[in-house]
Scaffold this motif. Sequence first.
Motif, PDB file in Angstrom:
ATOM      1  N   THR A  51       0.931  -1.297   0.010  1.00  0.00           N
ATOM      2  CA  THR A  51      -0.093  -0.027  -0.098  1.00  0.00           C
ATOM      3  C   THR A  51       0.901   1.224  -0.020  1.00  0.00           C
ATOM      4  O   THR A  51       1.860   1.107   0.372  1.00  0.00           O
ATOM      5  CB  THR A  51      -0.849  -0.071   1.429  1.00  0.00           C
ATOM      6  OG1 THR A  51      -0.102   0.344   2.399  1.00  0.00           O
ATOM      7  CG2 THR A  51      -1.724  -1.278   1.124  1.00  0.00           C
ATOM      8  N   GLY A  53       0.758   3.582   2.034  1.00  0.00           N
ATOM      9  CA  GLY A  53       1.384   4.056   3.335  1.00  0.00           C
ATOM     10  C   GLY A  53       2.260   2.978   3.837  1.00  0.00           C
ATOM     11  O   GLY A  53       3.350   3.553   4.602  1.00  0.00           O
ATOM     12  N   GLU A  54       2.218   1.809   3.343  1.00  0.00           N
ATOM     13  CA  GLU A  54       3.572   0.886   3.711  1.00  0.00           C
ATOM     14  C   GLU A  54       4.741   1.296   2.916  1.00  0.00           C
ATOM     15  O   GLU A  54       5.941   1.190   3.420  1.00  0.00           O
ATOM     16  CB  GLU A  54       3.223  -0.545   3.218  1.00  0.00           C
ATOM     17  CG  GLU A  54       2.130  -1.165   3.938  1.00  0.00           C
ATOM     18  CD  GLU A  54       1.510  -2.402   3.482  1.00  0.00           C
ATOM     19  OE1 GLU A  54       0.858  -3.416   4.170  1.00  0.00           O
ATOM     20  OE2 GLU A  54       1.828  -2.764   2.333  1.00  0.00           O
ATOM     21  N   LEU A  57       6.340   4.424   4.897  1.00  0.00           N
ATOM     22  CA  LEU A  57       6.948   4.160   6.079  1.00  0.00           C
ATOM     23  C   LEU A  57       8.184   3.010   6.099  1.00  0.00           C
ATOM     24  O   LEU A  57       8.807   3.112   7.180  1.00  0.00           O
ATOM     25  CB  LEU A  57       5.881   3.481   7.117  1.00  0.00           C
ATOM     26  CG  LEU A  57       4.794   4.443   7.403  1.00  0.00           C
ATOM     27  CD1 LEU A  57       3.780   3.763   8.666  1.00  0.00           C
ATOM     28  CD2 LEU A  57       5.262   5.774   7.927  1.00  0.00           C
ATOM     29  N   LYS A  58       8.293   2.633   5.170  1.00  0.00           N
ATOM     30  CA  LYS A  58       9.548   1.317   4.862  1.00  0.00           C
ATOM     31  C   LYS A  58      10.490   1.616   3.838  1.00  0.00           C
ATOM     32  O   LYS A  58      11.535   1.109   3.946  1.00  0.00           O
ATOM     33  CB  LYS A  58       8.667  -0.012   4.543  1.00  0.00           C
ATOM     34  CG  LYS A  58       7.826  -0.597   5.724  1.00  0.00           C
ATOM     35  CD  LYS A  58       7.331  -1.783   5.322  1.00  0.00           C
ATOM     36  CE  LYS A  58       6.338  -2.165   6.512  1.00  0.00           C
ATOM     37  NZ  LYS A  58       5.866  -3.878   6.127  1.00  0.00           N
ATOM     38  N   TYR A  71       1.240  10.667  -1.791  1.00  0.00           N
ATOM     39  CA  TYR A  71       0.242  11.027  -0.623  1.00  0.00           C
ATOM     40  C   TYR A  71       0.044  12.495  -0.248  1.00  0.00           C
ATOM     41  O   TYR A  71      -0.905  12.720  -0.068  1.00  0.00           O
ATOM     42  CB  TYR A  71       0.960   9.994   0.760  1.00  0.00           C
ATOM     43  CG  TYR A  71       0.294  10.882   1.701  1.00  0.00           C
ATOM     44  CD1 TYR A  71      -1.017  10.406   2.213  1.00  0.00           C
ATOM     45  CD2 TYR A  71       0.854  11.559   2.707  1.00  0.00           C
ATOM     46  CE1 TYR A  71      -1.428  10.651   3.548  1.00  0.00           C
ATOM     47  CE2 TYR A  71       0.629  11.826   3.886  1.00  0.00           C
ATOM     48  CZ  TYR A  71      -0.983  11.656   4.364  1.00  0.00           C
ATOM     49  OH  TYR A  71      -1.347  11.913   5.462  1.00  0.00           O
ATOM     50  N   SER A 148       5.341   9.316  13.371  1.00  0.00           N
ATOM     51  CA  SER A 148       4.046   9.023  14.405  1.00  0.00           C
ATOM     52  C   SER A 148       3.161  10.099  14.673  1.00  0.00           C
ATOM     53  O   SER A 148       2.562  10.255  15.588  1.00  0.00           O
ATOM     54  CB  SER A 148       4.355   8.275  15.675  1.00  0.00           C
ATOM     55  OG  SER A 148       5.050   7.259  15.366  1.00  0.00           O
ATOM     56  N   ASN A 199      -3.053   4.402  12.709  1.00  0.00           N
ATOM     57  CA  ASN A 199      -3.849   3.422  11.804  1.00  0.00           C
ATOM     58  C   ASN A 199      -4.761   4.331  10.766  1.00  0.00           C
ATOM     59  O   ASN A 199      -4.977   3.814   9.878  1.00  0.00           O
ATOM     60  CB  ASN A 199      -4.701   2.360  12.773  1.00  0.00           C
ATOM     61  CG  ASN A 199      -3.853   1.348  13.376  1.00  0.00           C
ATOM     62  OD1 ASN A 199      -2.718   0.968  12.753  1.00  0.00           O
ATOM     63  ND2 ASN A 199      -4.299   0.670  14.376  1.00  0.00           N
ATOM     64  N   HIS A 202      -2.879   4.673   7.690  1.00  0.00           N
ATOM     65  CA  HIS A 202      -2.764   3.581   6.946  1.00  0.00           C
ATOM     66  C   HIS A 202      -4.203   3.261   6.142  1.00  0.00           C
ATOM     67  O   HIS A 202      -4.228   2.919   5.173  1.00  0.00           O
ATOM     68  CB  HIS A 202      -2.504   2.229   7.814  1.00  0.00           C
ATOM     69  CG  HIS A 202      -1.144   2.043   7.908  1.00  0.00           C
ATOM     70  ND1 HIS A 202      -0.143   1.969   7.367  1.00  0.00           N
ATOM     71  CD2 HIS A 202      -0.759   2.235   9.618  1.00  0.00           C
ATOM     72  CE1 HIS A 202       1.168   1.673   7.950  1.00  0.00           C
ATOM     73  NE2 HIS A 202       0.717   2.313   9.370  1.00  0.00           N
ATOM     74  N   THR A 205      -4.379   5.494   3.377  1.00  0.00           N
ATOM     75  CA  THR A 205      -3.224   5.366   2.164  1.00  0.00           C
ATOM     76  C   THR A 205      -3.525   3.859   1.592  1.00  0.00           C
ATOM     77  O   THR A 205      -2.704   3.156   1.010  1.00  0.00           O
ATOM     78  CB  THR A 205      -1.902   5.550   2.768  1.00  0.00           C
ATOM     79  OG1 THR A 205      -1.529   4.769   4.126  1.00  0.00           O
ATOM     80  CG2 THR A 205      -1.659   6.943   2.908  1.00  0.00           C
ATOM     81  N   LYS A 206      -4.708   3.167   1.843  1.00  0.00           N
ATOM     82  CA  LYS A 206      -4.825   1.808   1.424  1.00  0.00           C
ATOM     83  C   LYS A 206      -4.846   1.787  -0.146  1.00  0.00           C
ATOM     84  O   LYS A 206      -5.560   2.733  -0.751  1.00  0.00           O
ATOM     85  CB  LYS A 206      -6.127   1.088   2.022  1.00  0.00           C
ATOM     86  CG  LYS A 206      -6.032   0.587   3.421  1.00  0.00           C
ATOM     87  CD  LYS A 206      -7.141  -0.112   3.986  1.00  0.00           C
ATOM     88  CE  LYS A 206      -7.022  -0.671   5.286  1.00  0.00           C
ATOM     89  NZ  LYS A 206      -8.253  -1.291   5.862  1.00  0.00           N
TER      90      LYS A 206
END
Length: 206
Positions: A51, A53-54, A57-58, A71, A148, A199, A202, A205-206
């Motif tokens: 996704t 969002g993933e 963050l990664k 985003y 966060s 969350n 997330h 951003t799915k």
Amino acid sequence: MFQLRELPYNKNEFSGFLSEEAFEYHYGKHHQTYVNNLNNLIKGTEFENATLGEIILKSKGGIFNNAAQVYNHNFYWDCISPKETKLSDELSNAINAAFGSLEAFKEAFITSSTTLFGSGWNWLVYDVKNKKLEIVQTSNAATPATESKVPLLVVDVWEHAYYIDHRNARPAYLEAFWKHINWNFVSEAYEWAVKEGINSFHFYTK
């Protein structure tokens, strides 16, 4: 494959703030380019089926920069409205608690947006750790979710966001932006941030 999201309004509804020409360049060219770049960069990588969002963050480097810009722009388009909107009582109370009043928040937000050096974004966020509202500046593609902090409101202060309509007068653009904030969206973002914490990022951003 990611796609350029549809705008929730027509490109000619923001007279005095953003022209249809500005949307054609900012949305139709700049935003589209980030989407295209992201799709090309994630092919054959661990992020190909992740996704948005993933990925944010990664990832690092070019993948992060393009994912975050997709985003950031999506969120920016949701933060503006051609029609007048109102804050929820919950968001109004939170702003008063954090900044003293809506007018004081406006002054602080516009000052922060004006003084951000170079290209970037200015945000109102909900800090998941201390459960408070904060104003946060980020440079280039950076986004508060990596710290966060859940975005509630953002203004794009890259020069291409306002040069067509306001030339280099960032303060004039910001005053016009304030009149077009989609407080309904910001209020919902705050409600979800309080309930769901990071969350809610997330989910968006799915």
